[in-house]
Scaffold this motif. Structure first.
Motif, PDB file in Angstrom:
ATOM      1  N   GLY A  86       9.367  -6.880  -7.489  1.00  0.00           N
ATOM      2  CA  GLY A  86      10.509  -6.002  -7.713  1.00  0.00           C
ATOM      3  C   GLY A  86      11.750  -6.770  -8.102  1.00  0.00           C
ATOM      4  N   ASN A  87      11.941  -7.951  -7.521  1.00  0.00           N
ATOM      5  CA  ASN A  87      13.104  -8.772  -7.863  1.00  0.00           C
ATOM      6  C   ASN A  87      13.107  -9.183  -9.330  1.00  0.00           C
ATOM      7  OD1 ASN A  87      14.030  -8.628  -5.263  1.00  0.00           O
ATOM      8  ND2 ASN A  87      13.341 -10.651  -4.658  1.00  0.00           N
ATOM      9  N   HIS A  88      11.928  -9.131  -9.949  1.00  0.00           N
ATOM     10  CA  HIS A  88      11.818  -9.480 -11.364  1.00  0.00           C
ATOM     11  C   HIS A  88      11.617  -8.245 -12.250  1.00  0.00           C
ATOM     12  CE1 HIS A  88      11.742 -13.859 -10.792  1.00  0.00           C
ATOM     13  NE2 HIS A  88      11.077 -13.607  -9.682  1.00  0.00           N
ATOM     14  N   GLY A  89      11.872  -7.067 -11.688  1.00  0.00           N
ATOM     15  CA  GLY A  89      11.811  -5.847 -12.486  1.00  0.00           C
ATOM     16  C   GLY A  89      10.414  -5.342 -12.784  1.00  0.00           C
ATOM     17  N   LYS A  90       9.395  -5.876 -12.117  1.00  0.00           N
ATOM     18  CA  LYS A  90       8.014  -5.471 -12.394  1.00  0.00           C
ATOM     19  C   LYS A  90       7.639  -4.281 -11.496  1.00  0.00           C
ATOM     20  CE  LYS A  90       7.539  -8.852 -15.286  1.00  0.00           C
ATOM     21  NZ  LYS A  90       7.458  -8.569 -16.749  1.00  0.00           N
ATOM     22  N   LEU A  91       8.281  -3.158 -11.755  1.00  0.00           N
ATOM     23  CA  LEU A  91       8.093  -1.992 -10.897  1.00  0.00           C
ATOM     24  C   LEU A  91       6.683  -1.433 -11.012  1.00  0.00           C
ATOM     25  CD1 LEU A  91       9.584  -0.262  -8.875  1.00  0.00           C
ATOM     26  CD2 LEU A  91      10.347   1.205 -10.749  1.00  0.00           C
ATOM     27  N   HIS A 150       1.552  -0.424  -8.257  1.00  0.00           N
ATOM     28  CA  HIS A 150       0.102  -0.644  -8.171  1.00  0.00           C
ATOM     29  C   HIS A 150      -0.268  -1.268  -6.830  1.00  0.00           C
ATOM     30  CE1 HIS A 150      -3.983  -1.581  -9.400  1.00  0.00           C
ATOM     31  NE2 HIS A 150      -3.796  -2.839  -8.997  1.00  0.00           N
ATOM     32  N   LEU A 151       0.488  -2.296  -6.423  1.00  0.00           N
ATOM     33  CA  LEU A 151       0.234  -2.929  -5.127  1.00  0.00           C
ATOM     34  C   LEU A 151       0.363  -1.927  -3.996  1.00  0.00           C
ATOM     35  CD1 LEU A 151       2.172  -6.286  -5.632  1.00  0.00           C
ATOM     36  CD2 LEU A 151      -0.275  -6.100  -5.141  1.00  0.00           C
ATOM     37  N   PHE A 152       1.390  -1.115  -4.079  1.00  0.00           N
ATOM     38  CA  PHE A 152       1.642  -0.116  -3.038  1.00  0.00           C
ATOM     39  C   PHE A 152       0.504   0.894  -2.959  1.00  0.00           C
ATOM     40  CE2 PHE A 152       3.450   4.039  -1.819  1.00  0.00           C
ATOM     41  CZ  PHE A 152       3.957   3.722  -0.559  1.00  0.00           C
ATOM     42  N   ASP A 153       0.090   1.399  -4.128  1.00  0.00           N
ATOM     43  CA  ASP A 153      -0.975   2.416  -4.163  1.00  0.00           C
ATOM     44  C   ASP A 153      -2.310   1.863  -3.662  1.00  0.00           C
ATOM     45  OD1 ASP A 153       0.783   4.297  -5.134  1.00  0.00           O
ATOM     46  OD2 ASP A 153       0.246   3.987  -7.235  1.00  0.00           O
ATOM     47  N   GLU A 154      -2.543   0.558  -3.874  1.00  0.00           N
ATOM     48  CA  GLU A 154      -3.821  -0.048  -3.489  1.00  0.00           C
ATOM     49  C   GLU A 154      -3.891  -0.423  -2.012  1.00  0.00           C
ATOM     50  OE1 GLU A 154      -6.655  -0.626  -5.441  1.00  0.00           O
ATOM     51  OE2 GLU A 154      -5.572   0.770  -6.745  1.00  0.00           O
ATOM     52  N   MET A 155      -2.758  -0.362  -1.336  1.00  0.00           N
ATOM     53  CA  MET A 155      -2.745  -0.763   0.077  1.00  0.00           C
ATOM     54  C   MET A 155      -3.460   0.279   0.939  1.00  0.00           C
ATOM     55  SD  MET A 155       1.136  -2.205   0.546  1.00  0.00           S
ATOM     56  CE  MET A 155       0.930  -2.458   2.320  1.00  0.00           C
ATOM     57  N   LEU A 170       5.799   1.043   7.855  1.00  0.00           N
ATOM     58  CA  LEU A 170       7.087   1.678   7.549  1.00  0.00           C
ATOM     59  C   LEU A 170       7.947   0.754   6.693  1.00  0.00           C
ATOM     60  CD1 LEU A 170       8.916   4.132   7.952  1.00  0.00           C
ATOM     61  CD2 LEU A 170       9.643   3.155  10.131  1.00  0.00           C
ATOM     62  N   VAL A 171       7.870  -0.549   6.963  1.00  0.00           N
ATOM     63  CA  VAL A 171       8.629  -1.520   6.166  1.00  0.00           C
ATOM     64  C   VAL A 171       8.165  -1.485   4.709  1.00  0.00           C
ATOM     65  CG1 VAL A 171       9.151  -3.973   5.847  1.00  0.00           C
ATOM     66  CG2 VAL A 171       9.051  -3.013   8.155  1.00  0.00           C
ATOM     67  N   THR A 172       6.864  -1.319   4.500  1.00  0.00           N
ATOM     68  CA  THR A 172       6.326  -1.248   3.135  1.00  0.00           C
ATOM     69  C   THR A 172       6.888  -0.029   2.398  1.00  0.00           C
ATOM     70  OG1 THR A 172       4.272  -2.232   3.957  1.00  0.00           O
ATOM     71  CG2 THR A 172       4.229  -1.289   1.750  1.00  0.00           C
ATOM     72  N   TRP A 173       6.867   1.123   3.055  1.00  0.00           N
ATOM     73  CA  TRP A 173       7.411   2.344   2.439  1.00  0.00           C
ATOM     74  C   TRP A 173       8.883   2.138   2.066  1.00  0.00           C
ATOM     75  CZ3 TRP A 173       4.828   6.795   1.123  1.00  0.00           C
ATOM     76  CH2 TRP A 173       3.553   6.983   1.651  1.00  0.00           C
ATOM     77  N   ASN A 174       9.648   1.581   2.983  1.00  0.00           N
ATOM     78  CA  ASN A 174      11.074   1.367   2.714  1.00  0.00           C
ATOM     79  C   ASN A 174      11.289   0.375   1.579  1.00  0.00           C
ATOM     80  OD1 ASN A 174      11.817   3.134   4.755  1.00  0.00           O
ATOM     81  ND2 ASN A 174      12.051   1.528   6.292  1.00  0.00           N
ATOM     82  N   THR A 175      10.419  -0.641   1.504  1.00  0.00           N
ATOM     83  CA  THR A 175      10.551  -1.656   0.451  1.00  0.00           C
ATOM     84  C   THR A 175      10.296  -1.067  -0.928  1.00  0.00           C
ATOM     85  OG1 THR A 175       9.863  -3.410   1.988  1.00  0.00           O
ATOM     86  CG2 THR A 175       9.716  -3.894  -0.368  1.00  0.00           C
ATOM     87  N   ILE A 176       9.262  -0.258  -1.083  1.00  0.00           N
ATOM     88  CA  ILE A 176       8.962   0.316  -2.400  1.00  0.00           C
ATOM     89  C   ILE A 176      10.040   1.311  -2.825  1.00  0.00           C
ATOM     90  CG2 ILE A 176       7.483   2.175  -1.513  1.00  0.00           C
ATOM     91  CD1 ILE A 176       6.974   0.213  -4.801  1.00  0.00           C
ATOM     92  N   ILE A 177      10.585   2.050  -1.858  1.00  0.00           N
ATOM     93  CA  ILE A 177      11.687   2.974  -2.182  1.00  0.00           C
ATOM     94  C   ILE A 177      12.904   2.184  -2.656  1.00  0.00           C
ATOM     95  CG2 ILE A 177      13.364   4.579  -1.168  1.00  0.00           C
ATOM     96  CD1 ILE A 177      11.080   5.640   0.582  1.00  0.00           C
ATOM     97  N   HIS A 178      13.208   1.098  -1.963  1.00  0.00           N
ATOM     98  CA  HIS A 178      14.347   0.255  -2.358  1.00  0.00           C
ATOM     99  C   HIS A 178      14.159  -0.298  -3.762  1.00  0.00           C
ATOM    100  CE1 HIS A 178      17.491  -2.761  -2.217  1.00  0.00           C
ATOM    101  NE2 HIS A 178      16.593  -3.675  -2.537  1.00  0.00           N
ATOM    102  N   GLN A 179      12.949  -0.759  -4.073  1.00  0.00           N
ATOM    103  CA  GLN A 179      12.711  -1.322  -5.402  1.00  0.00           C
ATOM    104  C   GLN A 179      12.805  -0.249  -6.490  1.00  0.00           C
ATOM    105  OE1 GLN A 179      12.657  -4.398  -6.159  1.00  0.00           O
ATOM    106  NE2 GLN A 179      12.573  -5.202  -4.075  1.00  0.00           N
ATOM    107  N   CYS A 180      12.313   0.946  -6.208  1.00  0.00           N
ATOM    108  CA  CYS A 180      12.443   2.048  -7.175  1.00  0.00           C
ATOM    109  C   CYS A 180      13.920   2.334  -7.464  1.00  0.00           C
ATOM    110  CB  CYS A 180      11.759   3.303  -6.642  1.00  0.00           C
ATOM    111  SG  CYS A 180       9.963   3.215  -6.578  1.00  0.00           S
ATOM    112  N   LEU A 181      14.706   2.425  -6.421  1.00  0.00           N
ATOM    113  CA  LEU A 181      16.140   2.711  -6.597  1.00  0.00           C
ATOM    114  C   LEU A 181      16.853   1.566  -7.301  1.00  0.00           C
ATOM    115  CD1 LEU A 181      16.797   4.212  -3.062  1.00  0.00           C
ATOM    116  CD2 LEU A 181      16.809   5.472  -5.216  1.00  0.00           C
ATOM    117  N   LYS A 182      16.461   0.350  -6.979  1.00  0.00           N
ATOM    118  CA  LYS A 182      17.069  -0.838  -7.576  1.00  0.00           C
ATOM    119  C   LYS A 182      16.900  -0.841  -9.089  1.00  0.00           C
ATOM    120  CE  LYS A 182      16.757  -5.901  -7.159  1.00  0.00           C
ATOM    121  NZ  LYS A 182      16.060  -6.994  -6.434  1.00  0.00           N
ATOM    122  N   HIS A 183      15.797  -0.273  -9.562  1.00  0.00           N
ATOM    123  CA  HIS A 183      15.511  -0.276 -10.993  1.00  0.00           C
ATOM    124  C   HIS A 183      15.665   1.106 -11.628  1.00  0.00           C
ATOM    125  CE1 HIS A 183      14.322  -4.445 -10.771  1.00  0.00           C
ATOM    126  NE2 HIS A 183      13.562  -4.159  -9.731  1.00  0.00           N
ATOM    127  N   GLY A 184      16.418   1.975 -10.953  1.00  0.00           N
ATOM    128  CA  GLY A 184      16.801   3.244 -11.564  1.00  0.00           C
ATOM    129  C   GLY A 184      15.766   4.348 -11.524  1.00  0.00           C
TER     130      GLY A 184
END
Length: 537
Positions: free
Chosen positions: A172-177, A182-187, A192-206
């Motif tokens: 996510g830090n490199h914009g590879k949303l 894909h990583l999230f869906d395959e888990m 809860l930390v994972t859910w919060n992390t993917i939400i943060h990355q989505c928002l970070k990249h609009g």
């Protein structure tokens, strides 16, 4: 020895301590706030000496604790010396040293040691992998992230949620949303930390809709989940959604914290939602979340930006403790409302009580000078920033000075200051200059400034529109028509203006030329009645 341990007795009879008690004793050095760093280091070295003496240095849990303590108190070089003394250092000690490098922001050294660990034949566990990925994030190296990810896949290591979450953050830090998703869906298992992390990355990249969709799917939420989404909505101007989320959160089992109120108060300030802000102020009083006054500066900022500088002053005057943020907020608020003398009076009062200003405070002071037309004072504050307060002028401070000089018509001085700036001027600064050219009908300088803006963004119609208005101000209709034809030919259109107003707790937005408001017919009738009454009077 503090923390309930007697170090001298431990030295006299070290073998009476179990591994667990020794590790606990070592870790207490870093967590005991009564230790200054040099004292903590001496205690750690003393323990290290006796651990070596009794032959426990090969115990990786004890040696790893010593490494962690030394890095935690800022002595990573000594931590490395301890590590180098460990005979046949295993994965635990190596991971502790890698983490020590990450702690002090030395990612290259961390990754070098991780690579040596893998080459030595040791198979990294999830903690070691996650630590190495953290080092990749610090280093900003996408290639290293891919290498570690590839190593994990190639080695057949089962990725646990902790490692997957770190990979999501790294990509996510490199914009590879897309990879993050894909990583999230395959888990198979998501924390809860994972859910919060993917939400943060989505928002970070609009990808705000994707974030909202994932948020809706969450099996459970904590305060971080709510705050992350509210903050994301607020930052992209969707403040009404932030308000709605806050009210939804109130109905849930999760209670707001200080950060929640900070986010929602900031949204109120952005929207000019005074009624909602006043309700939040009362809510803070009821909830006790502002009992220490740490959110006073948010309230001051909200009231000032919502147009009620009187209430902002009430909060400031009633504050038991005035932090730098509170002083800065009221100074900036008074400057915004044109009360330059009051703003400067409070600035000097702040200095008298021993509080040093920061960059933002000086922006407020210079803005006060600009709004008050105080050129000499503005120059003095600007010139002495570094000498008196240790603050190097940034582009925001130059912008204030350009605004000040532009307001009083000293356009050549303003342009010369831009030319001598140590950094490249941005569109905001040139825009301030162009607006001043329009006010003072300076056609020649307006052309030069407009061209600078057009060069920065050829697709932006604003500089051409402003220049055409300057031509109109001086009745140069030939140049006016020529520029308008040029704008029409390339299809440049002004972005419609947007305004908002709060009525009975609901924020209404209006776009220029828009007729989508649910009460547009009533609004038009009311405006026609007002216009008719104005003509009569």
């Amino acid at each position: 020895m503090r923390s309930g341990y007697d170090l001298s007795r431990m030295i006299d009879a070290p073998l009476r301590h179990t591994t667990r008690s020794l590790v606990r004793l070592i870790k207490s050095i870093a967590t005991d706030t009564t230790f200054a760093a040099p004292s903590a280091l001496r205690a750690a070295q003393q323990l290290h000496s006796h651990v070596r003496k009794v032959g426990l240095l090969s115990n990786e849990f004890i040696s790893s604790a010593l490494i962690s303590v030394c890095s935690a108190i800022g002595f990573v070089d000594i931590a490395r010396q301890l590590f180098d003394e460990i005979p046949d250092a295993g994965l635990v000690a190596r991971t502790a040293m890698v983490r020590a490098y990450v702690t002090v922001d030395q990612p290259a050294e961390a990754l070098q040691l991780f690579r040596a660990t893998v080459l030595s034949g040791l198979s990294p566990d999830p903690i070691a992998l996650a630590t190495a990925i953290s080092a990749c994030c610090q280093l900003g190296s996408l290639s290293m992230v891919k290498m570690i990810h590839g190593y994990i896949i190639g080695s057949g290591i089962v990725i646990d949620p902790f490692v997957s979450t770190q990979l999501i953050k790294a990509y996510g830090n490199h914009g590879k949303l897309d990879i993050c998703r894909h990583l999230f869906d395959e888990m198979p298992v998501k924390t809860l930390v994972t859910w919060n992390t993917i939400i943060h990355q989505c928002l970070k990249h609009g990808a705000i809709e994707l974030a909202r969709g994932i948020f809706a799917e969450m099996p459970e939420r904590d305060v971080v989940s709510w705050n992350t989404l509210m903050s994301g909505c607020s930052q992209v101007g969707r403040c009404r959604e932030a308000f709605a989320l806050f009210h939804e959160m109130e109905l849930s089992s999760e209670k707001p914290n200080k950060l929640t109120l900070y986010i929602v108060l900031s949204a109120c300030a952005s929207m000019g939602a005074l009624d909602t802000g006043m309700w939040l102020h009362a809510y803070l009083g009821r909830s006790g979340l502002n009992s220490d006054g740490s959110l006073d500066h948010c309230l001051i900022d909200m009231y000032a930006k919502c147009g009620s500088i009187e209430k902002a002053l009430q909060v400031f005057e009633g504050a038991r403790v005035r932090s730098l943020y509170s002083w800065t907020s009221i100074i900036c608020g008074l400057a915004m409302h044109g009360q330059a003398d009051h703003a400067l009076h409070l600035f000097f009062q702040m200095l008298e009580v021993g509080i040093q200003p920061d960059d933002v405070t000086l922006v407020g002071v210079l803005n006060a000078c600009a709004h008050g037309g105080l050129v000499d004072q503005g120059y003095r504050f600007f010139s002495f920033m570094e000498e008196m307060y240790g603050l190097e002028p940034k582009i925001e401070h130059y912008g204030c000075m350009i605004d000040l000089l532009g307001r009083v018509g000293r356009l050549k001085e303003a342009y010369n200051m831009i030319s001598r700036m140590p950094m490249r001027p941005n569109a905001v600064l040139w825009g301030t200059m162009l607006s001043a050219c329009k006010v003072h009908k300076n056609v020649e300088l307006g052309k030069v400034v407009a061209m600078e803006l057009i060069e920065l963004d050829p697709s932006d119609p604003w500089p051409r529109l402003m220049l055409s208005k300057i031509y109109a101000e001086v009745s140069d209709w030939g140049s006016f028509m020529k520029l308008r034809k040029e704008m029409n030919a390339v299809g440049l259109r002004k972005t419609p203006g947007c305004s908002s107003i709060e009525v009975n707790g609901e924020v209404h937005e209006f776009l220029a030329g828009d007729s989508l408001h649910s009460q547009i017919e009533e609004i038009i009738v009311l405006l026609e009645n007002i216009e008719a009454q104005m003509q009569v009077t």
